[in-house]
Design an enzyme around this catalytic site. Sequence first.
Site, PDB file in Angstrom:
ATOM      1  N   TYR A 165      57.676 -32.897  -7.236  1.00 45.06           N
ATOM      2  CA  TYR A 165      56.573 -32.950  -8.258  1.00 45.06           C
ATOM      3  C   TYR A 165      56.141 -34.224  -8.577  1.00 45.06           C
ATOM      4  CZ  TYR A 165      53.900 -30.052 -11.531  1.00 45.06           C
ATOM      5  OH  TYR A 165      52.899 -29.635 -12.337  1.00 45.06           O
ATOM      6  N   ASN A 213      52.815  -1.980  16.397  1.00 46.57           N
ATOM      7  CA  ASN A 213      52.387  -3.383  16.262  1.00 46.57           C
ATOM      8  C   ASN A 213      53.187  -4.516  15.926  1.00 46.57           C
ATOM      9  OD1 ASN A 213      50.178  -1.453  16.184  1.00 46.57           O
ATOM     10  ND2 ASN A 213      48.931  -2.428  14.613  1.00 46.57           N
ATOM     11  N   ASP A 229      45.163  -3.237  12.228  1.00 45.51           N
ATOM     12  CA  ASP A 229      45.012  -2.024  12.595  1.00 45.51           C
ATOM     13  C   ASP A 229      44.186  -1.489  13.570  1.00 45.51           C
ATOM     14  OD1 ASP A 229      46.583  -0.847  10.117  1.00 45.51           O
ATOM     15  OD2 ASP A 229      45.019  -1.784   9.015  1.00 45.51           O
ATOM     16  N   GLU A 243      44.741  -5.484   6.529  1.00 40.12           N
ATOM     17  CA  GLU A 243      45.640  -4.586   6.801  1.00 40.12           C
ATOM     18  C   GLU A 243      45.047  -3.179   5.955  1.00 40.12           C
ATOM     19  OE1 GLU A 243      49.133  -3.062   8.453  1.00 40.12           O
ATOM     20  OE2 GLU A 243      48.082  -4.877   8.715  1.00 40.12           O
ATOM     21  N   ASP A 244      45.066  -2.059   6.464  1.00 38.46           N
ATOM     22  CA  ASP A 244      45.014  -0.677   5.574  1.00 38.46           C
ATOM     23  C   ASP A 244      43.766  -0.791   4.888  1.00 38.46           C
ATOM     24  OD1 ASP A 244      47.333  -0.196   7.018  1.00 38.46           O
ATOM     25  OD2 ASP A 244      48.446  -0.236   5.266  1.00 38.46           O
ATOM     26  N   LYS A 274      55.180  -5.760   5.603  1.00 39.57           N
ATOM     27  CA  LYS A 274      54.406  -6.545   6.829  1.00 39.57           C
ATOM     28  C   LYS A 274      54.894  -7.792   6.729  1.00 39.57           C
ATOM     29  CE  LYS A 274      50.805  -6.082   9.760  1.00 39.57           C
ATOM     30  NZ  LYS A 274      50.699  -4.951  10.719  1.00 39.57           N
ATOM     31  N   ALA A 315      38.204   7.978  15.949  1.00 34.89           N
ATOM     32  CA  ALA A 315      37.064   7.140  16.033  1.00 34.89           C
ATOM     33  C   ALA A 315      37.061   6.435  15.015  1.00 34.89           C
ATOM     34  CB  ALA A 315      35.642   7.659  16.341  1.00 34.89           C
ATOM     35  N   GLY A 316      38.394   5.942  14.245  1.00 35.69           N
ATOM     36  CA  GLY A 316      38.487   5.161  13.052  1.00 35.69           C
ATOM     37  C   GLY A 316      38.716   3.623  13.783  1.00 35.69           C
ATOM     38  N   ALA A 317      39.314   2.734  13.033  1.00 35.86           N
ATOM     39  CA  ALA A 317      39.662   1.466  13.212  1.00 35.86           C
ATOM     40  C   ALA A 317      40.427   1.375  14.784  1.00 35.86           C
ATOM     41  CB  ALA A 317      40.264   0.783  12.279  1.00 35.86           C
ATOM     42  N   ALA A 318      41.468   1.988  14.518  1.00 41.82           N
ATOM     43  CA  ALA A 318      42.441   1.809  15.810  1.00 41.82           C
ATOM     44  C   ALA A 318      41.594   2.491  17.037  1.00 41.82           C
ATOM     45  CB  ALA A 318      43.599   2.399  15.702  1.00 41.82           C
TER      46      ALA A 318
END
Length: 403
Positions: A52, A330, A175, A149-150, A107, A208-211
């Site tokens: 410091y 993942n 995702d 994420e999410d 995560k 048909a979402g993100a993944a």
Amino acid sequence: MAAEIVNPRNDSGTEGAPEEPFDPVFALHRGGKMAVQATVPLRDKDDLSLAYTPGVAKVCTAIAEQPDLVNDYTWKSQVVAVVTDGTAVLGLGDIGPEASLPVMEGKAILFKQFGGVDAVPIALATTDTDEIVETVVRLAPSFGGVNLEDISAPRCFEIERKLQERLDIPVFHDDQHGTAIVTLAALRNAAKLTGRTLGDLRAVISGAGAAGVAIAKFLLEAGLGDVAVADRKGIVSSDRDDLTDVKREIAGLTNKAGLSGSLESALAGADVFIGVSGGTVPEAAVASMAPNAFVFAMANPNPEVHPDVAHKYAAVVATGRSDYPNQINNVLAFPGIFAGALQVRASRITEGMKIAAANAIADVVGDQLAADCVIPSPFDERVAPAVAAAVAAAARAEGVARR
């Protein structure tokens, strides 16, 4: 003496409160799952003066004069921000930023355990796309990469795109891309096992979402023969008038066969089912698939097709669960991807780096390739180093590495 673990459902200390069953999940999470730890000693005033003031001023001045030194003399080049707004957490949905923190902490410890990468959970109290982008941009000087994420679709697509445009560090929505990378790795090995190539296969994706969108694009990029994507209303096709911008784009890229109607009808004669949506697929629809089909039913905790049913008709079965073979997880991808990207101080994560990651994961299986082993275990210590090396090499080949 070990500290006493208090029952999380009975910790008020109220006299006479009824005893309730001990829950090891809550016990493990009490106090959080991670902490900050110093990497230098602080034993005396000499150590303090180096770590410091006054010593730290020399480093600050050097960085001010030569900004790239921040990567050498701070943790920036070794740490990732894990960012969420809590709108699409696991299968729980929109539970808010505070309730998302146990997942973000999880995560972060996976980053450290499997990739040697430090990560910081950041849960944001906003769901506004532009506010999220502006907040992450302002936080970015502290980090070498951003793992989104999410975050619910379709906002996740726009948030990732805008951040990639504005930042010169890797931005990666796990995702989407982590799921797609591990799916491709498993599919490559399944095809190899049955004497086929990706180009020989027609796939149907439930979700048909993100993944689902990311998997469809990525598999086509990798050379898949054809893929149709289905949402709650059936096959995403150009003749529908209820599509979002993202779904219109995916309709234009997929479904060379021109299928319409239900998911179940599309499965007739299909080689691959990929489930990232939940729900249940009737056994009759699975039975209608082509010989030597692959069923990747990845919804958690309940796969779209139960493995016992899938095994009646499919040559290869995979799920998202750890208690069945071929877990598409993942964690096989993101620790190594960020480790490799940070190692070479990549400015972004390219399609080529993702393909390299998928190939590296698939190659780890090697001579162990079998119907119940088309993907390595998340605990296989070879995975993250192999992915990191492949990603770093691809970053250099594509000109996005800075060291």
